[in-house]
Design an enzyme around this catalytic site. Structure first.
Site: not given
Ligand SMILES: *[C@@H]1O[C@H](CO)[C@@H](O)[C@H](O)[C@H]1NC(C)=O
Length: 327
Positions: A65, A69, A94, A191
């Site tokens: 992740r 990001h 974040n 996910h």
């Protein structure tokens, strides 16, 4: 003579396509960039990720992740890693990222082995691949040669996909980074590992919107289990698996959960509700009558695209000495 001519043409075509591919993907990155300048670069990252993973497997979804990001904001340039007031790291999307210590650890070792050579942006891209492999997912060759950015602003994080974004908005945000609808569905499929805090899902069961209490896309047969995972007025920071029943294993059961109305995030479940993305979910599930897509293969392909967003190469940016600060 003719054969020679043909082989020249095919060599020419090959070079043309190879350079077009280089331009389209990664603008100057290539697999094995550190082969001579730091031959152990990839193995140092790999062993560091493995060591941390063995004591805490949750770093795998964390690093995956984090890489995502990083790439969506200022390109894949390690800007997510920078400490300080007002940096990307401090922005709401974040705040719950984890795994920074793994990247810092790998960087420390790489600075001993080959000082000033391996970028933090590349460490993060490699570590994301290694995290997927450790979770029983696919591996893929990671083009390297990214350089580190010098700008990190919390205010730039608004274009990150959000947990209540409609499918149209999710598509728009991905398209703005050169990623298509299949990339969107494949990458959200990440996910299949990881968890989310109940605060991002609770509202779906207890106060969905002004007209309905429960999000109608939640399967009635899943509701009571979902409610016991995230009770009303329960601990908002409690973590719940994004892929119920298979949170540490990289597989396509996440898509099966969407099909049966057992998605945890509203934005994930919408991929099933919306016909344009539902077909892709079905193809990843290998539904009969549709052209099948192999999740592990397509995920790897989309990851290479994603990790080439806005990369800095050549003389752009810098090679940081520590990942948490610009030089
Ligand atoms: C509430 O959610 C339902 C189901 O998704 C939807 O049909 C309805 O338009 C929403 N109402 C409001 C006010 O947003």
């Amino acid at each position: 003579m003719e054969a020679n001519h043909l082989s020249k043409i095919s060599t020419f075509l090959f070079l043309l396509f190879a350079s077009a591919a280089t331009l389209a993907l990664g603008q100057g990155t290539r697999v094995g960039f550190y082969l001579t300048s730091c031959p152990r670069a990839e193995s140092i990252v790999q062993s560091t990720v493995r060591t941390h993973f063995q004591s805490n497997p949750k770093i795998a979804p964390g690093i995956l992740r984090m890489h995502f990001h990083d790439c969506f904001v200022q390109g894949c340039d390690g800007s997510i890693l920078i400490d300080g007031a007002g940096t990307e790291k401090t922005a709401p999307p974040n705040l719950l990222l984890r795994g920074y210590e793994v990247i810092d650890d790998a960087k420390r070792q790489l600075e001993q082995a080959c000082p000033g050579v391996v970028s933090c942006a590349d460490i993060l891209a490699l570590a994301a691949r290694d995290s997927v492999v450790l979770s029983n997912g696919p591996g893929w060759p990671v083009p390297t040669g990214r350089r580190d950015g010098r700008v990190s602003l919390a205010s730039d994080t608004a274009n990150l996909p959000g947990f209540r974004d409609s499918v149209d908005l999710q598509k728009q945000k991905f398209a703005a980074k050169g990623l298509n609808t299949q990339d969107l569905v494949a990458l959200v499929g990440g996910h299949t590992i990881g968890t989310v805090a109940c605060q991002f899902a609770q509202y779906r069961m207890y106060n969905f919107n002004s007209s309905v209490t429960v999000d109608p896309s939640i399967s009635p047969s899943f509701l009571s289990q979902f409610q016991s995972l995230c009770p009303a007025n329960g601990d908002a920071s409690k973590r719940v698996a994004l892929d119920t029943g298979s949170e540490n294993r990289f597989d396509n059961s996440f898509f099966g959960n969407l099909q049966s109305g057992r998605g945890i995030l509203e934005s994930d479940q919408m991929l099933w509700t919306d016909p344009s993305t539902r077909t892709l979910v079905q193809r990843f599930l290998g539904i009969r009558g549709l052209l099948g897509l192999t999740f592990s293969v397509e995920f790897a392909r989309s990851m290479v695209k994603m990790s080439s967003i806005g990369v800095k190469t050549g003389t752009d940016g810098e090679i940081r000495k520590v990942c948490s600060a610009v030089n």
